[in-house]
Design a protein around this motif. Sequence first.
Motif, PDB file in Angstrom:
ATOM      1  N   PHE A  16       0.680  -1.632   0.147  1.00  9.28           N
ATOM      2  CA  PHE A  16       0.050  -0.199   0.305  1.00  9.28           C
ATOM      3  C   PHE A  16       0.858   0.978  -0.699  1.00  9.28           C
ATOM      4  O   PHE A  16       1.420   1.244   0.786  1.00  9.28           O
ATOM      5  CB  PHE A  16      -0.663  -0.446   1.337  1.00  9.28           C
ATOM      6  CG  PHE A  16      -1.940  -1.355   1.091  1.00  9.28           C
ATOM      7  CD1 PHE A  16      -3.104  -0.805   0.538  1.00  9.28           C
ATOM      8  CD2 PHE A  16      -1.319  -2.265   2.297  1.00  9.28           C
ATOM      9  CE1 PHE A  16      -3.825  -2.459   0.267  1.00  9.28           C
ATOM     10  CE2 PHE A  16      -2.622  -2.860   1.820  1.00  9.28           C
ATOM     11  CZ  PHE A  16      -4.133  -3.753   1.039  1.00  9.28           C
ATOM     12  N   HIS A  20       0.394   7.390  -6.544  1.00  9.72           N
ATOM     13  CA  HIS A  20      -0.394   6.461  -6.838  1.00  9.72           C
ATOM     14  C   HIS A  20       0.935   5.871  -8.159  1.00  9.72           C
ATOM     15  O   HIS A  20       1.014   4.986  -8.217  1.00  9.72           O
ATOM     16  CB  HIS A  20      -1.032   7.272  -8.054  1.00  9.72           C
ATOM     17  CG  HIS A  20      -1.778   6.564  -9.831  1.00  9.72           C
ATOM     18  ND1 HIS A  20      -2.375   5.569  -9.324  1.00  9.72           N
ATOM     19  CD2 HIS A  20      -1.107   6.694 -10.968  1.00  9.72           C
ATOM     20  CE1 HIS A  20      -2.824   5.333 -10.534  1.00  9.72           C
ATOM     21  NE2 HIS A  20      -1.486   6.017 -11.413  1.00  9.72           N
ATOM     22  N   ARG A  48      -0.320  -1.178  -4.498  1.00 14.29           N
ATOM     23  CA  ARG A  48      -2.203  -0.914  -4.586  1.00 14.29           C
ATOM     24  C   ARG A  48      -2.058   1.460  -3.956  1.00 14.29           C
ATOM     25  O   ARG A  48      -1.040   1.297  -2.601  1.00 14.29           O
ATOM     26  CB  ARG A  48      -3.434  -1.219  -4.004  1.00 14.29           C
ATOM     27  CG  ARG A  48      -3.261  -2.040  -4.190  1.00 14.29           C
ATOM     28  CD  ARG A  48      -5.099  -2.916  -3.546  1.00 14.29           C
ATOM     29  NE  ARG A  48      -4.961  -3.978  -3.992  1.00 14.29           N
ATOM     30  CZ  ARG A  48      -5.923  -5.443  -3.827  1.00 14.29           C
ATOM     31  NH1 ARG A  48      -7.250  -4.754  -3.193  1.00 14.29           N
ATOM     32  NH2 ARG A  48      -5.866  -6.035  -4.300  1.00 14.29           N
ATOM     33  N   GLY A  50      -3.592   4.278  -1.655  1.00 17.03           N
ATOM     34  CA  GLY A  50      -4.320   4.355  -0.896  1.00 17.03           C
ATOM     35  C   GLY A  50      -4.779   3.060  -0.104  1.00 17.03           C
ATOM     36  O   GLY A  50      -3.322   2.033   0.254  1.00 17.03           O
ATOM     37  N   ASP A  51      -6.009   3.244   0.373  1.00 11.56           N
ATOM     38  CA  ASP A  51      -6.122   1.916   1.691  1.00 11.56           C
ATOM     39  C   ASP A  51      -7.007   0.648   0.191  1.00 11.56           C
ATOM     40  O   ASP A  51      -7.881   0.151   1.392  1.00 11.56           O
ATOM     41  CB  ASP A  51      -6.935   2.092   2.476  1.00 11.56           C
ATOM     42  CG  ASP A  51      -7.695   3.342   2.642  1.00 11.56           C
ATOM     43  OD1 ASP A  51      -8.420   3.381   1.078  1.00 11.56           O
ATOM     44  OD2 ASP A  51      -8.160   3.656   3.176  1.00 11.56           O
ATOM     45  N   SER A  52      -7.700   0.975  -0.852  1.00  7.68           N
ATOM     46  CA  SER A  52      -8.212   0.209  -1.082  1.00  7.68           C
ATOM     47  C   SER A  52      -7.829  -1.401  -1.217  1.00  7.68           C
ATOM     48  O   SER A  52      -6.508  -1.671  -1.437  1.00  7.68           O
ATOM     49  CB  SER A  52      -8.278   0.650  -2.442  1.00  7.68           C
ATOM     50  OG  SER A  52      -8.819  -0.538  -3.231  1.00  7.68           O
ATOM     51  N   GLY A  53      -8.845  -2.312  -0.104  1.00  2.86           N
ATOM     52  CA  GLY A  53      -8.374  -3.350  -0.202  1.00  2.86           C
ATOM     53  C   GLY A  53      -7.452  -3.676   1.058  1.00  2.86           C
ATOM     54  O   GLY A  53      -7.159  -4.924   1.246  1.00  2.86           O
ATOM     55  N   ASP A  56      -8.748  -6.243   3.128  1.00  4.28           N
ATOM     56  CA  ASP A  56      -9.144  -8.218   2.981  1.00  4.28           C
ATOM     57  C   ASP A  56      -8.085  -9.018   2.731  1.00  4.28           C
ATOM     58  O   ASP A  56      -7.340  -9.929   2.508  1.00  4.28           O
ATOM     59  CB  ASP A  56      -9.802  -8.271   1.365  1.00  4.28           C
ATOM     60  CG  ASP A  56     -10.403  -7.168   1.210  1.00  4.28           C
ATOM     61  OD1 ASP A  56     -11.212  -7.328   1.623  1.00  4.28           O
ATOM     62  OD2 ASP A  56     -10.847  -6.220  -0.181  1.00  4.28           O
TER      63      ASP A  56
END
Length: 285
Positions: A16, A20, A48, A50-53, A56
């Motif tokens: 993370f 970008h 990725r 940011g914190d998307s995922g 999970d």
Amino acid sequence: MLFGAYLGQNHAVTIFTRRHEQAQKINELGISLFIKEAEEKVIAADARFGDSGITDQDILIIAVKQYDLPQLISLLRSVPTAIPLCFIQNGMGHLELLNTLPQETILVSTVEHGAKRLDDRTVSHNGVGQMNLSVYKGNYDMEERFPKSYDPRFPICFHEEYRTIMTKKLMANALINPLTVIFQVKNGRLVDNPYYYELLKLMFEEIYSIFPLGDKEVLFNSIIGICKNTKQNTSSMLKDIQEGRKTEIDAILGYILKVAERKGAKVKAIQMAYVMVKGIEQERR
């Protein structure tokens, strides 16, 4: 990236990132690992921005500087409580912050490796040490559940008592980091230069008077061993100074000064080193 490179050889690793551009480069080209600037490995990783995922994952390893942790607390509180969190920050000032998290399992670790980020996807492994891991909160079978590294250059050692490993690392950081900043030298010079070595011993005596941890001579020799093992390394604090970043001096010597004050201990050399680093930091920034 060092953790991602070694653990990514046996596990599906997600990095993370804060930018970008870095995520894009890692996704396209993988993590490039240079081992003592001689051998190169490229390891695929999912990166990725940011914190998307982030909710999970099987485990989260938090690798930011200690002073950046408060910004992440609200995010970490949103992570499912069943996901273990592993913190690898220098110093011990962040332990109180960990008590505010709802996670069932929290691990803490100290890292003895020498590593340097060369660019957004490249990390150089300059000094081989080990990762020391312990449970701070909860019940967790470290040997069974923690991600494995089968590379002998990235050993993971499990410890029952977290305070011992963290205090030992705190002492090493409190000596090597500030002194390399004050003298503007690589780690090995603290041992090779007899005058630097005298100040290293003086500061060690003051710190040991606050944290009398086991055999004094064995502990001092282990710190000397770190200096020798990473003799060509630029300490993380000196790198921060050179690149105009904030240092972790408050998390390291600042924490020791607070403990010394509570105990009524006089630590003039530690106080002097703290003020000197703060002054150098202000000038460079």
